[in-house]
Design a protein around this motif. Structure first.
Motif, PDB file in Angstrom:
ATOM      1  N   LYS A 182      60.022 -39.591  45.828  1.00 59.19           N
ATOM      2  CA  LYS A 182      60.163 -38.137  45.928  1.00 59.19           C
ATOM      3  C   LYS A 182      59.306 -37.572  47.066  1.00 59.19           C
ATOM      4  CE  LYS A 182      61.617 -35.380  43.374  1.00 59.19           C
ATOM      5  NZ  LYS A 182      62.834 -34.516  43.312  1.00 59.19           N
TER       6      LYS A 182
ATOM      7  N   ASP B 160      55.609 -27.464  25.748  1.00 60.66           N
ATOM      8  CA  ASP B 160      56.462 -27.174  26.903  1.00 60.66           C
ATOM      9  C   ASP B 160      55.718 -27.296  28.222  1.00 60.66           C
ATOM     10  OD1 ASP B 160      54.890 -25.016  26.250  1.00 60.66           O
ATOM     11  OD2 ASP B 160      56.315 -23.542  27.019  1.00 60.66           O
TER      12      ASP B 160
ATOM     13  N   ALA C 120      55.249 -29.187  32.948  1.00 60.57           N
ATOM     14  CA  ALA C 120      56.515 -29.359  32.238  1.00 60.57           C
ATOM     15  C   ALA C 120      56.238 -30.159  30.967  1.00 60.57           C
ATOM     16  CB  ALA C 120      57.544 -30.064  33.118  1.00 60.57           C
ATOM     17  N   ASP C 121      57.307 -30.450  30.218  1.00 61.10           N
ATOM     18  CA  ASP C 121      57.111 -31.170  28.959  1.00 61.10           C
ATOM     19  C   ASP C 121      57.071 -32.682  29.135  1.00 61.10           C
ATOM     20  OD1 ASP C 121      59.721 -31.523  29.647  1.00 61.10           O
ATOM     21  OD2 ASP C 121      60.576 -30.832  27.746  1.00 61.10           O
ATOM     22  N   ASP C 122      57.281 -33.182  30.357  1.00 57.59           N
ATOM     23  CA  ASP C 122      57.171 -34.621  30.602  1.00 57.59           C
ATOM     24  C   ASP C 122      56.684 -34.859  32.020  1.00 57.59           C
ATOM     25  OD1 ASP C 122      59.634 -35.432  32.460  1.00 57.59           O
ATOM     26  OD2 ASP C 122      60.347 -33.955  31.010  1.00 57.59           O
TER      27      ASP C 122
ATOM     28  N   MET D 260      57.818 -36.802  34.523  1.00 56.60           N
ATOM     29  CA  MET D 260      58.831 -36.780  35.575  1.00 56.60           C
ATOM     30  C   MET D 260      59.178 -35.342  35.954  1.00 56.60           C
ATOM     31  SD  MET D 260      59.687 -39.821  36.586  1.00 56.60           S
ATOM     32  CE  MET D 260      59.829 -41.564  36.102  1.00 56.60           C
ATOM     33  N   GLY D 261      59.392 -34.510  34.938  1.00 56.30           N
ATOM     34  CA  GLY D 261      59.770 -33.128  35.201  1.00 56.30           C
ATOM     35  C   GLY D 261      58.681 -32.369  35.938  1.00 56.30           C
ATOM     36  N   ALA D 262      57.414 -32.564  35.538  1.00 57.04           N
ATOM     37  CA  ALA D 262      56.308 -31.877  36.189  1.00 57.04           C
ATOM     38  C   ALA D 262      56.178 -32.319  37.648  1.00 57.04           C
ATOM     39  CB  ALA D 262      55.010 -32.141  35.433  1.00 57.04           C
TER      40      ALA D 262
ATOM     41  N   ASP E 133      58.607 -33.526  39.620  1.00 56.05           N
ATOM     42  CA  ASP E 133      59.734 -33.000  40.392  1.00 56.05           C
ATOM     43  C   ASP E 133      59.517 -31.526  40.735  1.00 56.05           C
ATOM     44  OD1 ASP E 133      60.835 -35.490  40.178  1.00 56.05           O
ATOM     45  OD2 ASP E 133      62.358 -34.939  38.695  1.00 56.05           O
ATOM     46  N   LEU E 134      59.019 -30.750  39.773  1.00 54.80           N
ATOM     47  CA  LEU E 134      58.761 -29.330  40.028  1.00 54.80           C
ATOM     48  C   LEU E 134      57.680 -29.137  41.089  1.00 54.80           C
ATOM     49  CD1 LEU E 134      58.828 -27.873  36.393  1.00 54.80           C
ATOM     50  CD2 LEU E 134      60.518 -27.470  38.197  1.00 54.80           C
TER      51      LEU E 134
END
Length: 209
Positions: A23, A51, A73-75, A77-79, A81-82
């Protein structure tokens, strides 16, 4: 580009490190001078914060200014990516701002910014009935229901031009930036107004009351 991943209160898998490197490599198209990115992952143990259970902070080191971005974020990967998307957006805004600033737009004058600051200060100093009591929060005197958390930061700084200060403000994603003006040698703050409009407030250390 080197990617360093560290974590607090959680484990980081090899898959996550590979995903982070993949990324972050995309950021090089926005700034080819990036040499190293530090990824700090902090996991929240409080179930009420589900969350926002994972907080990721990115710090990119390059031949230019340091760039920072963070997200939750709640995980994991999500945090991540954001945070990467946010850093990419900051880089694009900084590049756009430089192009616009060199065109027709210019920052608000120091005089105008100081006049607005004086008006705000006068309004803040106006007496009020039933004034709340003053209390101490760390080294700061707080009136009424002031901040409960005081955070202090000290950063090394070199004198810079206004244009460079605006550029670095965009890179860290803040609405203001404290710097020492290279021309006047005054401590100054540039801040965002509307769109590509900016204000500047400078301190005159030699002024007499």
């Amino acid at each position: 580009m080197e990617v360093v991943v560290t974590a607090r209160n959680c484990e980081i898998s090899d898959r996550y490190r590979e995903h982070a490197a993949e990324k972050l490599a995309r950021l090089e198209k926005h700034d080819h001078r990036i040499m190293r990115v530090h990824v700090e992952v902090d996991c929240e143990a409080n179930p009420r914060q589900h969350d926002r259970a994972v907080h990721v902070e990115l710090t990119a080191f390059s031949k230019g200014p340091v760039i920072r971005a963070e997200a939750a974020a709640d995980d994991k990967m999500g945090a991540l990516d954001l945070a990467v998307d946010k850093m990419a957006a900051q880089m694009r805004r900084a590049a756009d701002r430089r192009r616009v600033h060199r065109g027709q737009k210019t920052p608000v004058s120091v005089g105008q910014a100081l006049a607005e600051a004086d008006a705000l200060a006068a309004a803040a100093e106006a007496p009020e009935d039933d004034a709340p009591l003053e209390r101490k929060v760390g080294p700061i005197a707080v009136v009424g229901d002031g901040p409960l958390v005081v955070r202090e930061k000290t950063h090394p700084a070199s004198p810079m031009t206004l244009d460079q200060a605006l550029y670095e403000m965009e890179l860290v994603g803040h609405d203001f930036y404290l710097f020492v003006d290279k021309d006047s040698e005054r401590p100054s703050v540039v801040y965002r107004r509307r769109g590509y409009d900016y204000g500047v407030i400078a301190l005159d250390l030699g002024a007499q009351e």
